[in-house]
Write a protein that holds these residues in place. Structure first.
Motif, PDB file in Angstrom:
ATOM      1  N   ARG A  15       0.849  -1.196   0.000  1.00 53.61           N
ATOM      2  CA  ARG A  15       0.000   0.000   0.000  1.00 53.61           C
ATOM      3  C   ARG A  15       0.884   1.246   0.000  1.00 53.61           C
ATOM      4  NH1 ARG A  15      -2.263  -3.674   3.439  1.00 53.61           N
ATOM      5  NH2 ARG A  15      -4.476  -4.095   3.212  1.00 53.61           N
ATOM      6  N   ARG A  17       0.448   5.846  -0.433  1.00 52.81           N
ATOM      7  CA  ARG A  17      -0.429   7.016  -0.583  1.00 52.81           C
ATOM      8  C   ARG A  17       0.311   8.126  -1.326  1.00 52.81           C
ATOM      9  NH1 ARG A  17      -1.753   9.575   4.176  1.00 52.81           N
ATOM     10  NH2 ARG A  17       0.228   8.859   5.024  1.00 52.81           N
ATOM     11  N   ARG A  20      -3.271  13.647  -4.291  1.00 57.13           N
ATOM     12  CA  ARG A  20      -4.259  13.464  -5.352  1.00 57.13           C
ATOM     13  C   ARG A  20      -3.822  14.122  -6.656  1.00 57.13           C
ATOM     14  NH1 ARG A  20      -6.983  12.049  -8.871  1.00 57.13           N
ATOM     15  NH2 ARG A  20      -9.222  12.099  -9.061  1.00 57.13           N
ATOM     16  N   GLU A  27       0.338   6.575 -10.972  1.00 60.04           N
ATOM     17  CA  GLU A  27      -0.265   5.329 -11.443  1.00 60.04           C
ATOM     18  C   GLU A  27       0.442   4.821 -12.698  1.00 60.04           C
ATOM     19  OE1 GLU A  27      -4.578   3.389 -12.621  1.00 60.04           O
ATOM     20  OE2 GLU A  27      -4.443   5.544 -12.323  1.00 60.04           O
ATOM     21  N   LEU A  48      -4.859  -1.638  -7.535  1.00 59.73           N
ATOM     22  CA  LEU A  48      -6.094  -0.987  -7.114  1.00 59.73           C
ATOM     23  C   LEU A  48      -5.819   0.473  -6.758  1.00 59.73           C
ATOM     24  CD1 LEU A  48      -7.176  -3.862  -4.717  1.00 59.73           C
ATOM     25  CD2 LEU A  48      -7.845  -3.576  -7.092  1.00 59.73           C
ATOM     26  N   ARG A  49      -6.867   1.300  -6.873  1.00 61.12           N
ATOM     27  CA  ARG A  49      -6.735   2.733  -6.601  1.00 61.12           C
ATOM     28  C   ARG A  49      -8.013   3.229  -5.935  1.00 61.12           C
ATOM     29  NH1 ARG A  49      -5.234   7.472 -10.989  1.00 61.12           N
ATOM     30  NH2 ARG A  49      -6.245   9.176  -9.880  1.00 61.12           N
ATOM     31  N   GLU A  50      -7.836   4.070  -4.908  1.00 60.94           N
ATOM     32  CA  GLU A  50      -8.964   4.697  -4.224  1.00 60.94           C
ATOM     33  C   GLU A  50      -8.658   6.189  -4.075  1.00 60.94           C
ATOM     34  OE1 GLU A  50     -11.654   3.993  -0.239  1.00 60.94           O
ATOM     35  OE2 GLU A  50      -9.531   3.490  -0.137  1.00 60.94           O
ATOM     36  N   ASP A  51      -9.436   7.019  -4.766  1.00 65.37           N
ATOM     37  CA  ASP A  51      -9.238   8.468  -4.728  1.00 65.37           C
ATOM     38  C   ASP A  51     -10.024   9.102  -3.587  1.00 65.37           C
ATOM     39  OD1 ASP A  51      -7.568   8.676  -7.012  1.00 65.37           O
ATOM     40  OD2 ASP A  51      -9.318   8.570  -8.323  1.00 65.37           O
ATOM     41  N   HIS A  52      -9.380  10.032  -2.894  1.00 70.51           N
ATOM     42  CA  HIS A  52     -10.013  10.856  -1.871  1.00 70.51           C
ATOM     43  C   HIS A  52      -9.784  12.309  -2.275  1.00 70.51           C
ATOM     44  CE1 HIS A  52     -10.737   7.465   0.838  1.00 70.51           C
ATOM     45  NE2 HIS A  52      -9.580   7.001   0.395  1.00 70.51           N
ATOM     46  N   THR A  56      -4.561   9.848  -2.714  1.00 65.55           N
ATOM     47  CA  THR A  56      -4.998   8.629  -3.386  1.00 65.55           C
ATOM     48  C   THR A  56      -4.242   7.455  -2.791  1.00 65.55           C
ATOM     49  OG1 THR A  56      -5.541   9.786  -5.434  1.00 65.55           O
ATOM     50  CG2 THR A  56      -5.096   7.428  -5.612  1.00 65.55           C
ATOM     51  N   LEU A  57      -4.971   6.392  -2.491  1.00 65.14           N
ATOM     52  CA  LEU A  57      -4.368   5.163  -1.990  1.00 65.14           C
ATOM     53  C   LEU A  57      -4.182   4.202  -3.157  1.00 65.14           C
ATOM     54  CD1 LEU A  57      -3.565   3.135   0.271  1.00 65.14           C
ATOM     55  CD2 LEU A  57      -5.968   2.461   0.322  1.00 65.14           C
ATOM     56  N   PHE A  58      -2.984   3.674  -3.277  1.00 64.08           N
ATOM     57  CA  PHE A  58      -2.692   2.630  -4.252  1.00 64.08           C
ATOM     58  C   PHE A  58      -2.419   1.349  -3.489  1.00 64.08           C
ATOM     59  CE2 PHE A  58      -1.766   6.411  -6.690  1.00 64.08           C
ATOM     60  CZ  PHE A  58      -2.335   6.106  -7.918  1.00 64.08           C
TER      61      PHE A  58
END
Length: 113
Positions: A15, A17, A20, A27, A48-52, A56-58
């Motif tokens: 993981r 971070r 953004r 990526e 996987l990617r999660e945007d806030h 962003t968490l990868f």
């Protein structure tokens, strides 16, 4: 996978971070320099990617037939982190470890694009 010798039994989870504003750039870089080598060695890989709002968490999950197989790729310690050359430029903090989980049950196709 019909051949149980090539069925993954271990998942290795990394993981990181990123701010953004630089997530798209990271990526692309992470895929070219980090994920592609895994694709050549691991039984499977998911990125996987999660945007806030601000970050962003990868997460990269690689699947291995055994801890020994994973250690051949990572070196003697499969939990050690091999930071990519530009990680200090992108990551908010450098991860100190990865998570290694034993796969107990898996069903269906988890493949992506």
């Amino acid at each position: 996978m019909a051949d149980s010798a090539h069925r993954p039994t271990i998942a290795r989870i990394w993981r990181g971070r990123v701010r953004r504003a630089r997530a798209d750039e990271y990526e692309a870089y992470n895929y070219e320099v980090g994920v592609k080598p895994l694709i050549e060695k691991a039984l499977g890989v998911q990125a996987l990617r999660e945007d806030h709002d601000d970050e962003t968490l990868f997460m990269t999950i690689s699947y291995w037939e055994s801890v020994a197989a994973m250690a051949r790729f990572t070196g003697s310690d499969p939990t050690s982190i091999h930071h990519l050359p530009r990680d200090p430029e992108f990551l908010i903090e450098l991860p100190q470890s990865v998570q290694i989980l034993e796969i107990r049950h898996a069903h269906g196709d988890t493949g992506g694009r």
